[in-house]
Design an enzyme around this catalytic site. Structure first.
Site, short mmCIF file in Angstrom:
data_model
loop_
_atom_site.label_atom_id
_atom_site.label_comp_id
_atom_site.label_asym_id
_atom_site.label_seq_id
_atom_site.Cartn_x
_atom_site.Cartn_y
_atom_site.Cartn_z
N SER A 97 0.84 -1.19 0.00
CA SER A 97 0.00 0.00 0.00
C SER A 97 0.88 1.25 0.00
O SER A 97 1.68 1.42 -0.92
CB SER A 97 -0.96 -0.05 1.20
OG SER A 97 -2.01 0.88 1.05
N HIS A 231 -7.85 -5.59 0.01
CA HIS A 231 -6.64 -4.78 0.12
C HIS A 231 -5.57 -5.46 0.97
O HIS A 231 -4.37 -5.34 0.68
CB HIS A 231 -7.00 -3.41 0.71
CG HIS A 231 -5.86 -2.44 0.70
ND1 HIS A 231 -5.26 -2.01 -0.48
CD2 HIS A 231 -5.20 -1.82 1.71
CE1 HIS A 231 -4.28 -1.16 -0.18
NE2 HIS A 231 -4.23 -1.04 1.13
#
Length: 253
Positions: A97, A231
């Site tokens: 991320s 995610h």
């Protein structure tokens, strides 16, 4: 103790030091994350691959230090911490991320500032640096930031319900979101190192097309590996991620 050693001790966590490692993997956490996120990977990859997990300011044992305001500052800090030991081992980089963008900027500094090309950059769960989107999570209320965490399923609901825990992590979370949301890619030399992109097939922040767009940021090879999940797919299937890292970095092992 020299300033270089102090810097390394602040920024780098070696959970499983190995004199016999064949290369070092620099691991960069997500927004609000800490070095301990990579403890399982460090344990699994040791002793052949030594994980150097980065600890950003403003969390865990660095919680009394001010958070940094930009991706550039984070990349500069990691580069300064690594610089005294560069050349001792081949280096690869893994970032998830926000950490993927810090890793990209670190790779740029290694290639242009130190003349050392990482053997590979693993960019996980993040669209490429030039694919900017307007986001304002860092401007939300505390409740809004918690809602975003719940949407990404990055933190167990038990922790989000713990007010003391929330008070301790929200300043770093807000600062990290500010850093990544105000980041703008600056034109410059394209990386020469190969890139492996990891993405969850249900990630609401990074699509498959985003993953393939990383190719524009390297003259080397760029391959995309799709995982089942959102995610934080790597938290749900850590063994598959570790196996990928090991097989890509040491295919002959």
């Amino acid at each position: 103790m020299s300033q270089d050693l102090i810097s390394q001790a602040q920024w780098i966590r070696r959970f499983h030091p190995s004199a016999d490692s064949r290369l070092r993997l620099i691991c960069l956490p997500h927004a609000g994350g800490s070095a301990s996120f990579y403890f399982p990977a460090s344990e699994a990859l040791s002793p052949t691959i030594e994980v150097l997990a980065v600890q950003y300011p403003g969390r865990q044992d660095r919680r009394f230090e001010p958070c940094l305001a930009s991706i550039a500052d984070l990349a500069d800090g990691v580069f300064a911490a690594l610089e005294p030991s560069l050349g001792e081992h081949p280096i690869a980089i893994f970032g998830h991320s926000m950490g993927a963008i810090v890793g990209y900027e670190l790779a740029r500094r290694l290639e242009t500032g130190a003349g050392i090309a990482p053997v590979r950059l693993f960019a996980s769960g993040r669209r490429p640096p030039a694919n900017w989107r307007q986001e304002h999570v860092h401007r939300l209320t505390n409740e809004g930031i918690v809602a975003e965490l719940q949407r990404l399923n990055g933190t167990h609901s038990r922790l989000l319900a713990d007010q003391d825990m929330l008070r301790s992590i929200l300043p770093a979370l807000r600062a990290d979101y500010r850093a990544i949301e105000t980041y703008r890619h600056l034109a410059g030399p394209v990386l020469g190192c190969p890139i492996t992109v990891l993405v969850g097939d249900a990630d609401p922040t990074t699509g498959i097309e985003d993953a393939y767009a990383w190719q524009a940021h390297t003259t080397g090879a760029c391959d995309v590996r799709v995982f089942t999940g959102g995610h934080f797919f790597m938290s749900d299937q850590p063994t598959k991620v570790v196996d990928l890292i090991s097989n890509v970095l040491l295919p002959e092992r």
